[in-house]
Design an enzyme around this catalytic site. Structure first.
Site, mmCIF file in Angstrom:
data_model
loop_
_atom_site.group_PDB
_atom_site.id
_atom_site.type_symbol
_atom_site.label_atom_id
_atom_site.label_comp_id
_atom_site.label_asym_id
_atom_site.label_seq_id
_atom_site.Cartn_x
_atom_site.Cartn_y
_atom_site.Cartn_z
ATOM 1 C CE1 TYR A 27 -5.909 10.557 2.593
ATOM 2 C CE2 TYR A 27 -6.282 12.843 1.687
ATOM 3 C CZ TYR A 27 -6.522 11.718 2.883
ATOM 4 O OH TYR A 27 -7.398 12.026 3.813
ATOM 5 C CE LYS A 28 -0.369 4.193 -2.714
ATOM 6 N NZ LYS A 28 -0.593 2.896 -3.532
ATOM 7 C CG ASN A 29 -2.813 10.106 -6.889
ATOM 8 O OD1 ASN A 29 -1.726 10.221 -7.289
ATOM 9 N ND2 ASN A 29 -3.565 9.037 -6.959
ATOM 10 C CD GLU A 371 -3.211 0.331 -3.521
ATOM 11 O OE1 GLU A 371 -2.672 1.198 -3.198
ATOM 12 O OE2 GLU A 371 -4.300 0.553 -4.112
ATOM 13 C CD GLN A 372 1.883 1.291 1.106
ATOM 14 O OE1 GLN A 372 2.899 1.556 1.253
ATOM 15 N NE2 GLN A 372 0.924 2.259 0.464
#
Length: 610
Positions: A27-29, A371-372
């Site tokens: 995950y990003k976060n 988003e990518q």
């Protein structure tokens, strides 16, 4: 030297890992999820519905309680808070905000909080809420500001922040433009800090007009898969729970891959897990004196002088043909790597080519990641629509991670499905069905059995037709898990007895008998002999030997040296049984250290070759 299997994972372990908790590194976060319930406490919320239906306030409290209990079971590290607005009394830090009552601070859910919510349920709870908080003026801007402070005052790192507003008033300020502007401004500030605002609007006389005020307050859909703002208000508890359940959890991808469509055309997709085996949580080991959790650490020591070994001091080995093959860690990594992670399109096949027995493990769900790469959704949607229209599936090669063996998957299209309340029942995307390799397919020697005649087949068709029903997997809960959590809930909440559960897996015998009528007996009369009773059937006993009362042993099979050499020459030693091979080793004086068939064959071959 470390064993090969300790490092090289088996595929079954790989499946369990993919079905288990997702790695936080994907995950990003990384951090904790947080959820704040902002509940309207005005007098309109306490009005009961028609025919004795619960009030909007009571439905909201029951819904919040269900989220608390589910969080305790599934993700007890998440943070939850409960805030009331439109109250007469005020309870917040330094009472800076009037008519805002913080009932629960942002913290992990626990048994005490569930008990607090039980006190606010039904008529008794409504009276208690009137005594503690009361109903007064409304300032949604102050309530949003107070919730913003709850998020900002947390010292823990928050990965996902969500705010849910429960109300039955579409114009909370009664046309007060200043308060409306204040609420819109604060809502915009919250959304800029990453807080997702959702509206769970409830029924009211005359209907709930979302466009009047709340359309500027709630967050826009994060992507096309989000449910967005529902236009129809919730009038039933189950509908409200369904909407909250769909919103409370952040939709996280297990991994993000590149989907190669050929000719240099790639799109980014996310891999999601829609179904996973639910298991009991593992037991936590505690120190007997202090009840503190204990941690287990593994260390490797040299067998001769007992020195501590570092990871660089160990190698991997695999025994093959009585020979130990030793490899470095880098060599093992090179052997395991077949291709880079990704999804590669191979071709398309009609849906009729996909059989039910091809399903060898739980499927994954493929969805575009806008988003990518911008434009992912357009290409993905076009592929989804064409596959659905032509009734075909996409055959692909899936490599989920580095050093993971590739698998063939069938991407089965699924269109979006909405229920009667316009809540998304099934998201649009592809189901990745794992296909077996040729090595995975097994052939069975089917023994010939008596075949049924046409009359018996027709009678069974009638029985099957009578017992058919519409099956839905979400209608059956695991009774073992439900009983386990009911017992834990009773212990945590100091209940006298756990809440009774209904085992939906048990067949409804009375209903089945009513549907079948005399069909079951007619079928038994056609198939079984007269006076047949399966309960009284006993296994046939072994007849004792005529002399001595003991069963005679099977004669020992002896094999000559010439026959043994002939088997060695033809390579057919494997056709002999293990007892015969053991007797042959004893007969020719062959020393063996193992008892496995291959070890006995190798020892006999080496002895006869001398």
């Amino acid at each position: 030297m470390a064993d090969w299997n300790a490092y090289y994972q088996k595929e079954d372990d790989e499946v369990e890992q993919e079905e288990g908790e997702e790695s936080a590194g994907d995950y990003k976060n990384s951090g904790r999820d947080s959820l704040v319930f902002l509940v309207d406490a005005s007098k309109e919320m306490f009005i009961k519905g028609e025919d004795g239906e619960p009030s909007n306030f009571d439905m909201t409290i029951q819904c919040v309680r269900s989220v608390y209990t589910s969080k305790i079971i599934s993700s007890d590290k998440d943070l939850v808070a409960l805030v009331f607005y439109g109250t007469e009394q005020s309870k917040n830090p330094r009472n800076s905000f009037k008519h805002v009552y913080i009932y629960h601070d942002l913290d992990c859910p626990g048994a005490r909080r569930v008990q607090d919510l039980d006190g606010l349920r039904e008529e008794k709870g409504a009276r208690l809420a009137a005594e503690i908080m009361g109903s007064g003026e409304t300032s949604l801007g102050d309530a949003l500001w107070c919730c913003s402070n709850l998020f900002s005052d947390m010292k823990l790192r928050l990965s996902h922040k969500r705010l849910m507003i429960f109300t039955c008033r579409d114009d909370p300020h009664g046309g007060d433009g200043a308060r409306d502007r204040q609420a819109r401004t604060k809502a915009a500030d919250l959304k800029e800090t990453g807080v997702v605002i959702d509206l769970m609007h409830l029924t009211k006389p005359g209907g709930f007009d979302v466009s009047l005020f709340f359309c500027d307050i709630v967050s826009p859909p994060e992507d096309e898969s989000e449910l967005g703002l529902q236009l129809e208000p919730c009038g039933k508890l189950e509908d409200l729970k369904k909407r909250v359940r769909a919103k409370e959890m952040k939709k996280r991808a297990q991994s993000r891959l590149t989907f190669s469509l050929g000719d240099g055309m790639n799109i980014a997709v996310g891999v999601y897990v829609l179904a996973r085996t639910a298991t009991k949580p593992p037991a936590v080991r505690l120190y007997s004196e202090t009840n503190e959790p204990v941690r287990t650490k593994t260390r490797l020591f040299h067998t001769q002088h007992g020195s501590l070994l570092l990871p660089s001091d160990t190698k991997r080995a695999q025994v093959y043909g009585n020979k130990q093959i030793v490899m470095e860690k880098g060599e093992v990594d090179e052997i395991k790597k077949f291709s880079d992670p990704g999804l590669v399109l191979i071709g398309f096949k009609p849906m009729s080519c996909l059989k039910l027995h091809h399903h060898i493990r739980p499927a994954l769900f493929i969805f575009p990641e806008e988003e990518q790469v911008t434009g992912n959704s357009c290409v993905f949607t076009a592929l989804l629509q064409k596959c659905s229209e032509r009734d075909v599936f996409a055959l692909c090669k899936l490599t989920p991670r580095i050093n993971t063996p590739p698998r063939f998957v069938a991407l089965v299209p699924q269109r979006e499905v909405l229920d009667s309340s316009q809540v998304q029942a099934a998201p649009p995307g592809f189901h990745a069905i794992f296909l077996p390799y040729a090595d995975d397919i097994r052939t069975l020697d089917v023994h010939e059995c008596p075949t049924a005649n046409d009359e018996q087949v027709d009678k069974m068709k009638q029985i099957v037709h009578k017992l058919r029903f519409r099956y839905r997997s979400d209608a059956f809960e695991n009774p073992v898990l439900q009983q386990h959590y009911r017992n834990l809930e009773a212990l945590a909440l100091d209940l006298l007895a756990p809440e009774a559960i209904e085992d939906f897996t048990m067949p409804k015998l009375n209903m089945m008998d009513d549907r079948l009528g005399s069909l079951a007996q007619e079928f038994k009369d056609l198939v079984y002999p007269a006076n047949y009773n399966p309960d009284s059937k006993t296994a046939a006993k072994r007849k004792p030997a005529e002399a001595g009362g003991a069963v005679p042993k099977k004669p020992k099979v002896e094999i000559s040296e010439d026959e043994l050499r002939a088997h060695v020459a033809k390579g057919t030693l494997g056709k002999l049984t293990v007892p015969v091979l053991k007797d042959a080793c004893k007969q020719f004086g062959v020393q063996t250290t193992g008892t496995k068939k291959q070890e006995l064959i190798d020892a006999l071959t080496a002895q006869l070759d001398k």
